[in-house]
Scaffold this active site. Structure first.
Site, PDB file in Angstrom:
ATOM      1  CG  ASP A   1      -6.994  -4.682   3.929  1.00  0.00           C
ATOM      2  OD1 ASP A   1      -7.815  -4.909   4.783  1.00  0.00           O
ATOM      3  OD2 ASP A   1      -6.855  -4.080   3.090  1.00  0.00           O
TER       4      ASP A   1
ATOM      5  CE  LYS B   1       2.340 -17.615  -2.762  1.00  0.00           C
ATOM      6  NZ  LYS B   1       2.081 -18.896  -2.549  1.00  0.00           N
TER       7      LYS B   1
ATOM      8  CE1 TYR C   1      -2.934  -2.919   0.237  1.00  0.00           C
ATOM      9  CE2 TYR C   1      -4.231  -2.122   2.218  1.00  0.00           C
ATOM     10  CZ  TYR C   1      -4.142  -2.980   1.082  1.00  0.00           C
ATOM     11  OH  TYR C   1      -5.025  -3.850   1.154  1.00  0.00           O
TER      12      TYR C   1
ATOM     13  CG  ASP D   1      -0.372 -20.216  -0.500  1.00  0.00           C
ATOM     14  OD1 ASP D   1       0.556 -20.078   0.346  1.00  0.00           O
ATOM     15  OD2 ASP D   1      -0.140 -20.781  -1.635  1.00  0.00           O
TER      16      ASP D   1
ATOM     17  CG  ASP E   1     -11.608  -7.921   5.825  1.00  0.00           C
ATOM     18  OD1 ASP E   1     -11.523  -7.419   6.819  1.00  0.00           O
ATOM     19  OD2 ASP E   1     -12.451  -7.584   4.844  1.00  0.00           O
TER      20      ASP E   1
END
Length: 359
Positions: free
Chosen positions: A245, A188, A138, A221, A249
């Site tokens: 982020d 990752k 971001y 993942d 959720d």
């Protein structure tokens, strides 16, 4: 008496409704302890302000906010204003200007909240996500080349500095050490061979300074799968801006729904105000109906109390939320209840008054 100056940006949609209940709770706590009080100043910034003025906040908005001890944000976003404008010109502008590089999102299944997983115990879902909040994916770095042409190209660059990566990982280690919990890094590196390989390297380097903290590292993942299949393995978690982020959720879904998801944007050095907010959206489809769930906003108010050093009151607010859920009476429609937003806030304040002796 200590006075905490709080800037309130209620924002859009249901933002003003849920923030009102959080303010109600904070005032109740201060009423019970005469050693401090809150002074709230309201700012009309958000998408409605944008529609009238062509900007999400005043030109000198950041200068105005510098004078406060904390910022309490409702929700940002409304149809007609592109999401990247509402996000970048208000929320991210505040986070970056005030170096709020630590995002704290608890993923804890409170007593009385809906348990969505089978073969999982309630106490197995108790995670604390520490998300890098100032750079990474971001960062806003990139370019849009040959716009509108056949050979159009867009570049979106992630930025991982040594300073930014090390400070968030060190903050997470300090938190895990203080709480006596394990720390898991999520990255990752197999696919993102520069940014995430660097992240893993810094995690290993800092880890050597904290031999007492048990650590683990997962690809994002695999972590998403394991959060569903074996959530108890995650205690304190540190990860990048984008991964944090998304995964929080998912965590909100595990911990009773987005209506219970709170977040804090922290400047640990306290050179600038920190910001506290529910992580749900502005839900314009139910705005003004008095049915919005204020519990995430109230949980974020408890985070503010923790930040100011009143952890006992932060815990009391969470205990009140748990009691409210267990009573199963004053709940909003999203939690299969019939109570209004203000009725939920009123009941929370009543419970707090019964839990906290007045000083």
């Amino acid at each position: 008496m200590k006075t905490f100056k709080i800037a309130v940006i209620a924002g859009d949609g249901i933002g003003p409704e849920v923030i009102n209940e959080g303010v109600k709770v904070l005032n109740k706590v201060a009423e019970l302890d005469s050693s401090f009080q809150f002074d709230f100043t309201y700012f009309p910034w958000g998408c409605e302000f944008y529609a009238e003025n062509g900007k999400m906040m005043d030109d000198d908005g950041i200068e105005q906010l510098k004078e406060f001890d904390a910022i309490y944000l409702g929700a940002v976003g409304f149809p007609g204003v592109p999401d990247h404008i509402s996000l970048w010109d208000l929320l991210l502008k505040i986070r970056k200007s005030f170096d709020q590089y630590v995002n704290i999102r608890p993923v804890r299944l409170l007593k009385g909240a809906h348990l969505p997983l089978v073969d999982v115990k309630r106490e197995d879902i108790d995670m604390l996500f520490i998300r890098e909040n100032s750079e990474g994916e971001y960062s806003g770095a990139g370019d849009w080349l040959f716009k509108g042409q056949e050979h159009e190209v867009v570049l979106q660059n992630s930025v991982f500095s040594r300073k930014g990566t090390e400070r968030i990982i060190r903050y997470a280690f300090e938190t895990a050490k203080r709480e006596g919990r394990s720390l898991t890094s999520i990255s990752k590196a197999n696919a993102l061979n520069y940014s995430m390989a660097f992240w893993d390297q810094v995690f290993d380097e800092v880890s050597a300074e904290y031999p007492e903290v048990e650590t683990a590292s997962y690809l994002v993942d695999a972590a998403a799968m394991l959060m569903i299949k074996d959530p108890k393995r995650f205690e304190v978690v540190v990860t990048s801006n984008l991964f944090g982020d998304i995964l929080t959720d998912l965590g909100a879904a595990l911990a009773g729904g987005i209506g219970l998801a709170a977040g804090a944007n922290i400047n640990p050095e306290r050179n600038f105000p920190s910001m506290f907010e529910p992580i749900h959206g502005s839900a314009p489809d139910i705005a003004g109906q008095g049915v919005a769930n204020p519990l995430a906003s109230i949980w974020s108010a408890s985070q503010m109390l923790d930040f100011f050093g009143y952890e006992q009151y932060g815990q009391a607010v969470l205990a009140a939320v748990e009691q409210l859920l267990l009573e199963d009476k004053a709940l909003t429609p999203d939690m299969n209840g019939t109570a209004s937003t203000s009725e939920v806030g009123d009941r929370i304040t009543e419970i707090i008054a019964s839990l906290v002796p007045a000083k």
